[in-house]
Scaffold this motif. Sequence first.
Motif, PDB file in Angstrom:
ATOM      1  N   GLU A   1      53.755  -6.568  13.734  1.00 49.18           N
ATOM      2  CA  GLU A   1      54.327  -6.912  15.042  1.00 49.18           C
ATOM      3  C   GLU A   1      55.541  -6.039  15.350  1.00 49.18           C
ATOM      4  O   GLU A   1      55.784  -5.692  16.503  1.00 49.18           O
ATOM      5  CB  GLU A   1      54.673  -8.391  15.117  1.00 49.18           C
ATOM      6  N   ILE A   2      56.287  -5.678  14.322  1.00 49.23           N
ATOM      7  CA  ILE A   2      57.422  -4.759  14.516  1.00 49.23           C
ATOM      8  C   ILE A   2      56.900  -3.398  14.962  1.00 49.23           C
ATOM      9  O   ILE A   2      57.437  -2.785  15.887  1.00 49.23           O
ATOM     10  CB  ILE A   2      58.267  -4.649  13.233  1.00 49.23           C
ATOM     11  N   ARG A   3      55.822  -2.933  14.328  1.00 44.57           N
ATOM     12  CA  ARG A   3      55.217  -1.656  14.739  1.00 44.57           C
ATOM     13  C   ARG A   3      54.729  -1.724  16.188  1.00 44.57           C
ATOM     14  O   ARG A   3      54.887  -0.784  16.956  1.00 44.57           O
ATOM     15  CB  ARG A   3      54.065  -1.292  13.814  1.00 44.57           C
TER      16      ARG A   3
ATOM     17  N   SER B   1      55.883   0.531  19.309  1.00 44.34           N
ATOM     18  CA  SER B   1      54.870   1.298  20.036  1.00 44.34           C
ATOM     19  C   SER B   1      54.877   0.984  21.530  1.00 44.34           C
ATOM     20  O   SER B   1      54.857   1.885  22.366  1.00 44.34           O
ATOM     21  CB  SER B   1      53.489   0.994  19.449  1.00 44.34           C
ATOM     22  N   GLU B   2      54.930  -0.303  21.863  1.00 47.29           N
ATOM     23  CA  GLU B   2      54.842  -0.730  23.262  1.00 47.29           C
ATOM     24  C   GLU B   2      56.174  -0.645  24.004  1.00 47.29           C
ATOM     25  O   GLU B   2      56.188  -0.529  25.219  1.00 47.29           O
ATOM     26  CB  GLU B   2      54.285  -2.149  23.340  1.00 47.29           C
ATOM     27  N   GLN B   3      57.283  -0.754  23.288  1.00 49.44           N
ATOM     28  CA  GLN B   3      58.629  -0.698  23.878  1.00 49.44           C
ATOM     29  C   GLN B   3      58.794  -1.599  25.108  1.00 49.44           C
ATOM     30  O   GLN B   3      59.210  -1.141  26.180  1.00 49.44           O
ATOM     31  CB  GLN B   3      58.982   0.754  24.237  1.00 49.44           C
ATOM     32  N   PRO B   4      58.496  -2.891  24.977  1.00 51.32           N
ATOM     33  CA  PRO B   4      58.701  -3.784  26.124  1.00 51.32           C
ATOM     34  C   PRO B   4      60.191  -3.960  26.409  1.00 51.32           C
ATOM     35  O   PRO B   4      61.023  -3.729  25.533  1.00 51.32           O
ATOM     36  CB  PRO B   4      58.085  -5.104  25.642  1.00 51.32           C
TER      37      PRO B   4
ATOM     38  N   ALA C   1      58.528 -15.238  25.110  1.00 49.72           N
ATOM     39  CA  ALA C   1      57.088 -15.299  25.340  1.00 49.72           C
ATOM     40  C   ALA C   1      56.414 -15.082  23.993  1.00 49.72           C
ATOM     41  O   ALA C   1      56.956 -14.381  23.126  1.00 49.72           O
ATOM     42  CB  ALA C   1      56.652 -14.220  26.333  1.00 49.72           C
ATOM     43  N   VAL C   2      55.253 -15.671  23.818  1.00 49.60           N
ATOM     44  CA  VAL C   2      54.523 -15.477  22.568  1.00 49.60           C
ATOM     45  C   VAL C   2      54.015 -14.037  22.524  1.00 49.60           C
ATOM     46  O   VAL C   2      53.308 -13.581  23.429  1.00 49.60           O
ATOM     47  CB  VAL C   2      53.364 -16.486  22.436  1.00 49.60           C
ATOM     48  N   PHE C   3      54.411 -13.332  21.484  1.00 47.58           N
ATOM     49  CA  PHE C   3      54.022 -11.935  21.261  1.00 47.58           C
ATOM     50  C   PHE C   3      52.780 -11.888  20.369  1.00 47.58           C
ATOM     51  O   PHE C   3      51.920 -11.047  20.529  1.00 47.58           O
ATOM     52  CB  PHE C   3      55.198 -11.201  20.606  1.00 47.58           C
TER      53      PHE C   3
END
Length: 111
Positions: A55-57, A61-64, A102-104
């Motif tokens: 989830e950290i990766r 990657s997504e940079q929200p 929010a649920v990630f």
Amino acid sequence: VKHLRQAGFAVHAKNTDMGTLTKMKLDAGLSEKLAACHTAKLGNHVIEGHVPAREIRRLLSEQPEAIGLAVPGMPVGSPGMESGSTREAYDVLLVRKDGSTAVFASYAAHT
């Protein structure tokens, strides 16, 4: 720490007193309801609690637009809290800059 190192992250661990740690969490924008036993800074993000490396990766990657990720408490079966094959259900929360969540990702319970 061990989970993240095994996943290839370079980790600098530092034990600190609870007052300093609490201030660090609050300064980062984490509310008390998101608190867990470990807090990490990763660039501009905060990682709170036993967050799985994948989830950290994904966050990187997504940079929200977010402060970071949190797994409140210490759910059995989360990284570093393993107990055989038992796992409590838990959510990895995305903590937005306004403090909302929010649920990630969700991890189902199993025994």
